[in-house]
Design a protein around this motif. Structure first.
Motif, PDB file in Angstrom:
ATOM      1  N   ASP A   1       0.877  -1.166   0.000  1.00 23.69           N
ATOM      2  CA  ASP A   1       0.000   0.000   0.000  1.00 23.69           C
ATOM      3  C   ASP A   1       0.917   1.219   0.000  1.00 23.69           C
ATOM      4  O   ASP A   1       1.452   1.612   1.049  1.00 23.69           O
ATOM      5  CB  ASP A   1      -0.914  -0.014   1.236  1.00 23.69           C
ATOM      6  N   ASN A   2       1.116   1.795  -1.162  1.00 26.36           N
ATOM      7  CA  ASN A   2       2.058   2.905  -1.279  1.00 26.36           C
ATOM      8  C   ASN A   2       1.587   4.149  -0.532  1.00 26.36           C
ATOM      9  O   ASN A   2       2.400   4.967  -0.099  1.00 26.36           O
ATOM     10  CB  ASN A   2       2.312   3.233  -2.749  1.00 26.36           C
ATOM     11  N   ALA A   3       0.288   4.293  -0.391  1.00 27.94           N
ATOM     12  CA  ALA A   3      -0.235   5.441   0.358  1.00 27.94           C
ATOM     13  C   ALA A   3       0.136   5.366   1.831  1.00 27.94           C
ATOM     14  O   ALA A   3       0.256   6.396   2.500  1.00 27.94           O
ATOM     15  CB  ALA A   3      -1.744   5.528   0.196  1.00 27.94           C
ATOM     16  N   LYS A   4       0.313   4.135   2.315  1.00 27.63           N
ATOM     17  CA  LYS A   4       0.659   3.929   3.721  1.00 27.63           C
ATOM     18  C   LYS A   4       2.130   3.562   3.905  1.00 27.63           C
ATOM     19  O   LYS A   4       2.551   3.286   5.030  1.00 27.63           O
ATOM     20  CB  LYS A   4      -0.227   2.841   4.334  1.00 27.63           C
ATOM     21  N   ASN A   5       2.884   3.518   2.816  1.00 29.10           N
ATOM     22  CA  ASN A   5       4.307   3.123   2.880  1.00 29.10           C
ATOM     23  C   ASN A   5       4.475   1.789   3.599  1.00 29.10           C
ATOM     24  O   ASN A   5       5.372   1.618   4.446  1.00 29.10           O
ATOM     25  CB  ASN A   5       5.136   4.199   3.588  1.00 29.10           C
ATOM     26  N   THR A   6       3.620   0.842   3.266  1.00 31.49           N
ATOM     27  CA  THR A   6       3.598  -0.423   3.994  1.00 31.49           C
ATOM     28  C   THR A   6       3.524  -1.593   3.022  1.00 31.49           C
ATOM     29  O   THR A   6       2.807  -1.534   2.019  1.00 31.49           O
ATOM     30  CB  THR A   6       2.406  -0.462   4.961  1.00 31.49           C
ATOM     31  N   VAL A   7       4.257  -2.639   3.352  1.00 34.84           N
ATOM     32  CA  VAL A   7       4.170  -3.897   2.620  1.00 34.84           C
ATOM     33  C   VAL A   7       3.656  -4.952   3.589  1.00 34.84           C
ATOM     34  O   VAL A   7       3.967  -4.926   4.786  1.00 34.84           O
ATOM     35  CB  VAL A   7       5.541  -4.288   2.009  1.00 34.84           C
ATOM     36  N   TYR A   8       2.847  -5.857   3.059  1.00 37.87           N
ATOM     37  CA  TYR A   8       2.203  -6.876   3.879  1.00 37.87           C
ATOM     38  C   TYR A   8       2.593  -8.271   3.403  1.00 37.87           C
ATOM     39  O   TYR A   8       2.940  -8.477   2.233  1.00 37.87           O
ATOM     40  CB  TYR A   8       0.680  -6.742   3.794  1.00 37.87           C
ATOM     41  N   LEU A   9       2.495  -9.210   4.316  1.00 37.31           N
ATOM     42  CA  LEU A   9       2.612 -10.620   3.963  1.00 37.31           C
ATOM     43  C   LEU A   9       1.477 -11.356   4.656  1.00 37.31           C
ATOM     44  O   LEU A   9       1.493 -11.521   5.880  1.00 37.31           O
ATOM     45  CB  LEU A   9       3.965 -11.204   4.395  1.00 37.31           C
ATOM     46  N   GLN A  10       0.486 -11.739   3.871  1.00 38.83           N
ATOM     47  CA  GLN A  10      -0.620 -12.542   4.387  1.00 38.83           C
ATOM     48  C   GLN A  10      -0.210 -14.004   4.325  1.00 38.83           C
ATOM     49  O   GLN A  10       0.109 -14.513   3.245  1.00 38.83           O
ATOM     50  CB  GLN A  10      -1.886 -12.299   3.570  1.00 38.83           C
ATOM     51  N   MET A  11      -0.219 -14.651   5.462  1.00 36.95           N
ATOM     52  CA  MET A  11       0.220 -16.044   5.547  1.00 36.95           C
ATOM     53  C   MET A  11      -0.953 -16.912   5.991  1.00 36.95           C
ATOM     54  O   MET A  11      -1.468 -16.731   7.110  1.00 36.95           O
ATOM     55  CB  MET A  11       1.380 -16.170   6.536  1.00 36.95           C
ATOM     56  N   ASN A  12      -1.381 -17.807   5.125  1.00 39.70           N
ATOM     57  CA  ASN A  12      -2.488 -18.726   5.420  1.00 39.70           C
ATOM     58  C   ASN A  12      -1.984 -20.159   5.434  1.00 39.70           C
ATOM     59  O   ASN A  12      -0.893 -20.451   4.926  1.00 39.70           O
ATOM     60  CB  ASN A  12      -3.579 -18.569   4.362  1.00 39.70           C
TER      61      ASN A  12
END
Length: 121
Positions: free
Chosen positions: A72-83
């Motif tokens: 999310d470039n607006a939030k300067n954040t990268v995520y890792l969803q782990m299922n």
């Protein structure tokens, strides 16, 4: 100076889910590829997933179909969803900002401090 702060790790049972976050500050986040790595005890640090500035993604074979990287470039954040987590996913997970727009191996910029994920059987 880039600062990366990971969060979201913890203890989860096998089959469960976690979402890791990595908040970046210090330079134009959207221009750089990002990656998630992990290091299990006694093992080398390995690439889990990467995402380019153009949002092209790549995954280690061991996590394909279970993990999803996003940004999310607006939030300067990268995520890792782990299922569908497995005990072998237990490791310290590190966020990386690459030195350019593409996730070129060993083109490492800045690392986060890591967040621990423990998956119990």
């Amino acid at each position: 100076q880039v600062q990366l702060v990971e969060s979201g790790g913890g203890l989860v049972q096998a089959g469960g889910s976690l979402r890791l976050s990595c908040a970046a500050s210090g330079r134009t986040f959207s221009s750089y590829a990002m990656g998630w790595f992990r290091q299990a005890p006694g093992k080398q640090r390995e690439l889990v997933a990467s995402i380019t500035s153009g949002e092209r993604t790549d995954y280690a074979d061991s996590v394909k179909g279970r993990f999803t990287i996003s940004r999310d470039n607006a939030k300067n954040t990268v995520y890792l969803q782990m299922n569908s987590l497995k005990p072998e996913d237990t490791a310290v997970y590190y966020c990386l900002q690459y030195s350019g727009s593409y996730a070129i191996p060993h083109s490492f910029g800045s690392w986060g401090q890591g967040t621990r994920v423990t998956v119990s059987s």
